[in-house]
Scaffold this motif. Structure first.
Motif, short mmCIF file in Angstrom:
data_model
loop_
_atom_site.label_atom_id
_atom_site.label_comp_id
_atom_site.label_asym_id
_atom_site.label_seq_id
_atom_site.Cartn_x
_atom_site.Cartn_y
_atom_site.Cartn_z
N GLY A 375 0.79 -1.22 0.00
CA GLY A 375 0.00 0.00 0.00
C GLY A 375 0.83 1.27 0.00
N ASN A 376 0.18 2.37 -0.36
CA ASN A 376 0.82 3.67 -0.49
C ASN A 376 1.39 4.17 0.83
OD1 ASN A 376 1.28 6.06 -2.28
ND2 ASN A 376 -0.01 7.06 -0.75
N VAL A 377 0.64 3.99 1.92
CA VAL A 377 1.08 4.48 3.23
C VAL A 377 2.36 3.78 3.67
CG1 VAL A 377 0.48 4.61 5.68
CG2 VAL A 377 -1.24 5.16 3.94
N THR A 378 2.43 2.48 3.48
CA THR A 378 3.62 1.71 3.87
C THR A 378 4.85 2.19 3.13
OG1 THR A 378 2.25 -0.23 4.35
CG2 THR A 378 4.62 -0.60 4.02
N LEU A 379 4.70 2.47 1.84
CA LEU A 379 5.83 2.94 1.05
C LEU A 379 6.43 4.20 1.64
CD1 LEU A 379 7.63 3.11 -1.51
CD2 LEU A 379 5.76 4.35 -2.62
N TRP A 380 5.60 5.21 1.90
CA TRP A 380 6.12 6.50 2.34
C TRP A 380 6.60 6.48 3.78
CZ3 TRP A 380 7.31 8.74 -1.83
CH2 TRP A 380 6.49 8.66 -2.95
N LEU A 381 5.92 5.74 4.65
CA LEU A 381 6.41 5.63 6.03
C LEU A 381 7.72 4.84 6.06
CD1 LEU A 381 3.15 5.03 8.10
CD2 LEU A 381 4.41 7.17 7.70
N GLY A 382 7.87 3.88 5.15
CA GLY A 382 9.15 3.16 5.05
C GLY A 382 10.29 4.09 4.68
N CYS A 383 10.00 5.08 3.85
CA CYS A 383 11.02 6.07 3.50
C CYS A 383 11.48 6.84 4.74
CB CYS A 383 10.46 7.05 2.47
SG CYS A 383 10.20 6.34 0.82
N ALA A 384 10.54 7.16 5.63
CA ALA A 384 10.89 7.87 6.86
C ALA A 384 11.79 7.03 7.75
CB ALA A 384 9.62 8.26 7.62
N VAL A 385 11.51 5.73 7.83
CA VAL A 385 12.34 4.83 8.64
C VAL A 385 13.76 4.75 8.08
CG1 VAL A 385 12.66 2.44 9.37
CG2 VAL A 385 10.38 3.48 9.45
N ILE A 386 13.89 4.65 6.77
CA ILE A 386 15.22 4.59 6.14
C ILE A 386 16.00 5.87 6.45
CG2 ILE A 386 16.46 4.53 3.94
CD1 ILE A 386 14.24 2.72 2.87
N GLY A 387 15.33 7.01 6.39
CA GLY A 387 15.99 8.28 6.70
C GLY A 387 16.56 8.29 8.10
N ALA A 388 15.82 7.76 9.08
CA ALA A 388 16.29 7.72 10.46
C ALA A 388 17.50 6.80 10.61
CB ALA A 388 15.16 7.26 11.38
N VAL A 389 17.48 5.66 9.92
CA VAL A 389 18.61 4.72 9.98
C VAL A 389 19.86 5.36 9.38
CG1 VAL A 389 19.49 2.52 9.10
CG2 VAL A 389 17.15 2.67 9.98
N VAL A 390 19.72 6.01 8.24
CA VAL A 390 20.86 6.67 7.60
C VAL A 390 21.46 7.73 8.51
CG1 VAL A 390 21.54 8.18 5.68
CG2 VAL A 390 20.11 6.18 5.25
N ALA A 391 20.61 8.49 9.18
CA ALA A 391 21.08 9.54 10.09
C ALA A 391 21.92 8.94 11.21
CB ALA A 391 19.90 10.31 10.66
N ALA A 392 21.46 7.86 11.80
CA ALA A 392 22.19 7.24 12.91
C ALA A 392 23.56 6.74 12.46
CB ALA A 392 21.36 6.08 13.49
N VAL A 393 23.62 6.14 11.28
CA VAL A 393 24.91 5.60 10.80
C VAL A 393 25.86 6.73 10.43
CG1 VAL A 393 26.01 4.11 9.09
CG2 VAL A 393 23.77 3.49 10.01
N HIS A 394 25.35 7.85 9.92
CA HIS A 394 26.22 9.00 9.64
C HIS A 394 26.90 9.48 10.92
CE1 HIS A 394 26.15 10.12 5.47
NE2 HIS A 394 24.83 10.17 5.41
N LEU A 395 26.17 9.53 12.00
CA LEU A 395 26.76 9.98 13.27
C LEU A 395 27.84 9.03 13.75
CD1 LEU A 395 23.55 11.17 15.16
CD2 LEU A 395 25.27 12.59 14.04
#
Length: 444
Positions: A375-395
């Motif tokens: 579904g559409n909602v899962t796709l976009w909320l999944g994008c938000a989760v990936i953004g948070a993971v990338v941020a943590a690894v950058h730090l």
């Protein structure tokens, strides 16, 4: 007035003339970058292909781009920056026209594959040439200015392409090919080769990584750089949904192609208005913190798309993830330059560009699959989760990258031409922009 003049001089002054010719070529090329913006809509609405077929065609563009950046990076170091750029631009213009006239699915898919190959082969050469001619102290603002030009063209192209598509989709391909050839002409006439003679490879890249003789082995054993590339790949998987799944989602909400063009143009407009101020905003700040913040903001922007239905809400989400993009791009570009050994500059640029091409191949297929199955909602909320993971690894990974950059800094090759005080073909005023990417590009 004096303050504005001083800011303008500080932002644009002292950069080499070659940079401004490259800058002008970028602007011209992006002003006509119509095709990739509307390819998903063209394939589904004009050609009648399914979402899955459209995703596969966009994926083949990414596959061709992956090959193109790899070959382009090698040719950049061995053959030269200028011949690689010219060959890539002429080939891309030819394939652009071929794709516009293609009708069967196999012909469209083949055209997209070859167009991706030629278009993305130019990226490593362009990036290496920028690093060659701009001194290290000026690279942050130089890359910001180039990013500004990309987005000025992108914003203008997004709006114009929306109206051109309503007249005849073939216009998108013809204009895109014409501007690509114009860029090739600017490079042919005004830009000289910047590749320096090979120098001996240092015994270590810093951080305990020994440098083997093979360029490929050098890159494959550079874990710090590959980790940085992997983070960019994850960010690109999120970012490229604005080309593949966003237009489809807006179309299902009953919004027209011109509306999508206007909404996505906000991305470029905001960058044009604000990007010239970003270098001063982030100067002296931890790049790891800036990149982490950028990942979070982009994730939030794409995540909110799950709740968008009206054009104004879609526009708001675009403005939010654009803020993250504006923070991400200059820091990314300067870090790539500092992590690349001078004699392998083209190939390091190629590997980084490869992350965008892999994302270009995977993002539309993965996005279409998630949207279809979950579904559409899962796709976009999944994008938000990936953004948070990338941020943590950058730090977590940032300190090691900065130590590597410091270790490589004395190895920088002096620029091939001295800086001048030549006044550039100044941007008229900060108002409209475009990237690609990219991205892009044509991905950013």
């Amino acid at each position: 007035m004096r303050t504005v003049r001083g800011w303008f001089r500080e932002t644009t002054g002292g950069l080499p003339a070659t940079f401004w010719y490259l800058w002008a070529g970028t602007l011209i090329n992006r002003l006509g970058s119509f095709v990739l913006i509307f390819l998903a809509i063209y394939l589904t609405q004009e050609r009648g292909f399914s979402e899955l077929q459209a995703g596969l065609v966009l994926g083949l563009w990414g596959v061709g781009g992956a090959v193109g950046t790899t070959v382009g990076g090698t040719l950049t170091d061995r053959w030269g920056r200028k011949p690689t750029l010219l060959t890539a631009h002429v080939g891309a213009a030819s394939m652009m026209l071929a794709l516009g006239f293609a009708r069967p699915l196999w012909a469209v898919a083949t055209g997209a594959l070859l167009l991706g190959l030629f278009a993305e082969a130019a990226r490593p050469a362009f990036g290496a040439m920028m690093i060659d001619v701009v001194p290290e102290r000026d690279r942050l603002r130089a890359f910001s200015l180039n990013y500004w030009a990309i987005n000025l063209g992108f914003a203008s192209a997004a709006v114009l392409a929306g109206f051109a598509a309503e007249v005849d989709y073939l216009l998108l391909f013809v204009i895109d090919a014409a501007t690509t050839l114009t860029t090739a002409l600017v490079i042919f006439v005004k830009v000289r080769e910047t590749r320096q003679p090979s120098v001996s490879v240092p015994a270590s890249l810093g951080g305990g990584v020994a440098v083997p003789k093979s360029a490929l082995r050098t890159i494959l054993t550079d874990r710090i750089y590959l980790g940085f590339v992997a983070l960019n790949l994850l960010s690109a998987l999120v970012f490229l949904q604005h080309i593949s799944m966003l237009p489809i989602a807006m179309g299902e909400d009953g919004l027209s192609t011109s509306t999508y063009g206007s909404v996505i143009a906000l991305n470029g407009v905001l960058i044009v208005v604000g990007q010239l101020f970003v270098p001063r905003l982030i100067r002296g700040r931890s790049r790891s913190h800036v990149l982490a913040l950028a990942a979070v903001v982009m994730g939030v922007g794409f995540g909110l798309t799950a709740f968008a239905e009206a054009a104004w809400f879609y526009g708001l989400t675009v403005l939010i993830w654009t803020l993250g993009e504006m923070l991400n791009s200059p820091s990314n570009s300067t870090l790539i330059a500092e992590l690349s050994p001078a004699e392998l500059r083209g190939r390091y640029q190629g590997v980084f560009s490869l992350s965008w091409q892999v994302a270009g191949a995977v993002a539309p297929v993965l996005g279409g699959l998630v949207r279809q199955e979950a579904g559409n909602v899962t796709l976009w909320l999944g994008c938000a989760v990936i953004g948070a993971v990338v941020a943590a690894v950058h730090l977590l990974s940032g300190p090691a990258r900065e130590r590597r950059a410091v270790a490589l800094r004395p190895l920088a090759v002096p620029p091939v031409e001295p800086a001048t005080t030549l006044v550039p073909p100044a941007p008229q005023a900060a108002e409209a922009a475009a990237t690609a990417p990219a991205e892009p590009s044509t991905t950013r």
